[in-house]
Motif scaffolding. Structure first.
Motif, PDB file in Angstrom:
ATOM      1  N   LEU A  32      34.523  41.498  40.283  1.00  0.00           N
ATOM      2  CA  LEU A  32      35.770  42.207  40.533  1.00  0.00           C
ATOM      3  C   LEU A  32      36.792  42.018  39.410  1.00  0.00           C
ATOM      4  O   LEU A  32      37.894  42.555  39.474  1.00  0.00           O
ATOM      5  CB  LEU A  32      36.394  41.705  41.853  1.00  0.00           C
ATOM      6  N   GLU A  91      39.141  50.645  48.027  1.00  0.00           N
ATOM      7  CA  GLU A  91      38.365  51.496  47.116  1.00  0.00           C
ATOM      8  C   GLU A  91      39.283  52.395  46.285  1.00  0.00           C
ATOM      9  O   GLU A  91      40.198  53.032  46.832  1.00  0.00           O
ATOM     10  CB  GLU A  91      37.437  52.360  47.967  1.00  0.00           C
ATOM     11  N   GLU A  94      36.927  43.059  36.317  1.00  0.00           N
ATOM     12  CA  GLU A  94      37.278  44.276  35.572  1.00  0.00           C
ATOM     13  C   GLU A  94      38.187  45.192  36.389  1.00  0.00           C
ATOM     14  O   GLU A  94      39.068  45.846  35.860  1.00  0.00           O
ATOM     15  CB  GLU A  94      35.998  45.062  35.205  1.00  0.00           C
ATOM     16  N   SER A  95      37.950  45.212  37.705  1.00  0.00           N
ATOM     17  CA  SER A  95      38.696  46.164  38.545  1.00  0.00           C
ATOM     18  C   SER A  95      39.980  45.560  39.099  1.00  0.00           C
ATOM     19  O   SER A  95      40.592  46.123  40.008  1.00  0.00           O
ATOM     20  CB  SER A  95      37.797  46.672  39.677  1.00  0.00           C
ATOM     21  N   GLY A  96      40.392  44.410  38.579  1.00  0.00           N
ATOM     22  CA  GLY A  96      41.714  43.895  38.974  1.00  0.00           C
ATOM     23  C   GLY A  96      41.678  42.799  40.024  1.00  0.00           C
ATOM     24  O   GLY A  96      42.720  42.339  40.466  1.00  0.00           O
ATOM     25  N   THR A 115      39.574  44.330  49.039  1.00  0.00           N
ATOM     26  CA  THR A 115      39.867  45.351  48.027  1.00  0.00           C
ATOM     27  C   THR A 115      40.024  46.698  48.734  1.00  0.00           C
ATOM     28  O   THR A 115      39.556  46.866  49.872  1.00  0.00           O
ATOM     29  CB  THR A 115      38.720  45.487  47.000  1.00  0.00           C
ATOM     30  N   LYS A 144      41.623  51.674  44.268  1.00  0.00           N
ATOM     31  CA  LYS A 144      43.001  51.197  43.968  1.00  0.00           C
ATOM     32  C   LYS A 144      42.921  49.826  43.328  1.00  0.00           C
ATOM     33  O   LYS A 144      42.265  48.927  43.874  1.00  0.00           O
ATOM     34  CB  LYS A 144      43.807  51.036  45.267  1.00  0.00           C
ATOM     35  N   ARG A 145      43.605  49.666  42.241  1.00  0.00           N
ATOM     36  CA  ARG A 145      43.646  48.332  41.631  1.00  0.00           C
ATOM     37  C   ARG A 145      44.513  47.401  42.473  1.00  0.00           C
ATOM     38  O   ARG A 145      45.509  47.821  43.052  1.00  0.00           O
ATOM     39  CB  ARG A 145      44.204  48.417  40.202  1.00  0.00           C
TER      40      ARG A 145
END
Ligand code: PLP
Length: 425
Positions: A393, A359, A395-397, A357, A361-362
């Motif tokens: 993860l 930080e 929810e955050s894409g 991931t 950024k989707r």
């Protein structure tokens, strides 16, 4: 010490017409292999040739039907060589997911008192959903924990979940989400000690390591040809003694013998022709670039066909090419501020599939931006949705996933790393 013959990347890339694609004047770099690999010309030709010279239904008394029967018979042999099985233990179907649903449905018709099914949090939904659906039929589902720090299966929890009530264990050979290679041989042995049957999802693993169904003692194992250079078809291996007795739902006009008993309707013949040729392609890599003498431990082995020996060398050649590239990616990604890599510890068995991931950024934004530069990566959960939920993860894409294939170059890896550095700033 034996030597590998040099890995001729140019030769390999030239086999894949799709690699010539470009996006906004950027050459396409395919890091989407874990979602599906590109297809070599010889596989395209095999599909085409089938449709020209063998296009007919099975079992007829004329040329094209004979040819068609032959293509399918040969494909069972090729896939048997790929998996270390017997040809009559190989069946074809629409895709892994559909075959697994068919298997699950059939297995519920097996008489017995055992009512528990063990699944894992690391598995792709295709090896969870068909088993979770059996709750409706009174089965109890027990889910093995994944350690979220290491993205590995919690073996103590696995042992605890097995019992005298365990009917079946559904396991993941390697995670398409984060690349972890699970200890399937040990896990199958433990399942057998508990008296359970095992269903192994080898869809992700199939391109990344040799499969020997007899060595790991799998009862059923599934994979998909489009993940190893073939067309979109699914393959199931069933251990002869079990497969022959599988009460699969079928028409009364369909053969009740293994392997045909699970092959409902007309098969995707051209896809099967292509899958067979995909195995030939891997064997050809083995012939060209695999270990060159008896140092590979395979030469002269009488217990396997020549094609299987070449398949195993081909797998080794690909793995040896990809490993340093994967290590470079892991090292450099981990050193970029704001990037977090998810996956097993460095000394743990893994594939060359790397998820991370950035930080703030989707994942879908990152994948779109990379896509505009010709860098094809996947984003989200890739159907390994339980794993992504466990990593918190969803929810955050979800994750960004870059997978290496035998045709990826170091320059492509450098391009990807440069863009990720830019996006992480
Ligand atoms: C590990 C794993 N299992 C199962 C599947 C599902 O395979 P299929 O698309 O053939 O149903 C996939 C596809 O992405 C996968 O990666």
């Amino acid at each position: 010490m034996h030597q590998n013959r040099p890995y001729d990347l140019e030769y390999i890339r030239n086999q894949f017409p799709a690699l010539a694609l470009s996006v906004n004047s950027y050459p396409a770099a395919f890091f989407d292999g874990p979602g599906g690999t590109q297809v070599p010309q010889r596989v395209l030709d095999a599909v085409n040739d089938y449709l020209i010279y063998s296009n007919a239904n099975a079992g007829g008394k004329f040329l094209t039907s004979h040819n068609s029967d032959l293509v399918i018979k040969e494909a069972r042999k090729a896939l048997a060589d790929f998996l270390g099985a017997r040809p009559d233990e190989i069946a074809f179907g629409q895709n892994m997911t559909t075959l697994n649903y068919q298997l699950a449905l059939a297995l519920t018709r097996c008489p017995g008192q055992r009512r528990e099914i063990v699944i894992t949090e690391i598995d792709h939904e295709a090896n969870r959903g068909p088993w979770l659906a059996l709750k409706e039929r009174g089965y109890k589902i027990r889910e093995v924990r994944m350690d979220t720090e290491t993205c590995t299966i919690d073996m103590d929890d696995y042992r605890n979940k097995l019992s005298g009530d365990t009917f079946l264990v559904a396991l993941n050979y390697a995670s398409n989400g984060v690349g972890t290679i699970n200890s399937v041989e040990e896990m199958i042995s433990l399942a057998h000690q508990a008296g359970a049957i095992t269903v192994i999802d080898a869809v992700h693993y199939a391109l990344h390591g040799p499969i020997d169904v007899k060595k790991i003692a799998a009862d059923y194992l599934l994979c998909s040809a489009y993940k190893f250079f073939g067309p979109h078809i699914g393959i199931i291996y069933g251990k002869k003694a079990l497969f022959s007795e599988l009460p699969a739902y079928r028409l009364r006009t369909q053969s009740g013998l293994a392997p045909n008993l699970i092959e409902t309707g007309t098969l995707n013949h051209e896809g099967i022709a292509g899958a067979s040729e995909a195995v030939e392609f891997i064997a050809d890599l083995g012939r060209r670039f695999g270990p060159s003498d008896s140092g590979d431990g395979l030469s002269g082995r009488k217990d396997m066909t020549e094609r299987r020996r070449h398949v195993l060398s081909g797998m080794k050649a690909m793995e040896q090419y990809e490993r340093p590239l994967a290590e470079k990616m892991l090292d450099e990604l981990s050193s970029i501020q704001g990037v977090r890599v998810y996956g097993p510890p460095r000394d743990y068995p893994r594939t060359s599939t790397i998820s991370f991931t950035i930080e703030g950024k989707r994942a879908d934004r990152v994948a779109s931006e990379l896509g505009q530069k010709g860098l094809f990566v996947w984003d989200g959960h890739f159907y390994a949705i339980r794993l992504v939920e466990k990593l918190d993860l969803q929810e955050s894409g979800g994750l960004i996933r870059a997978g290496l294939c035998p045709y990826n170059t170091e320059q492509e890896v450098d391009r990807l790393l440069e863009e990720i550095k830019r996006l992480a700033k």
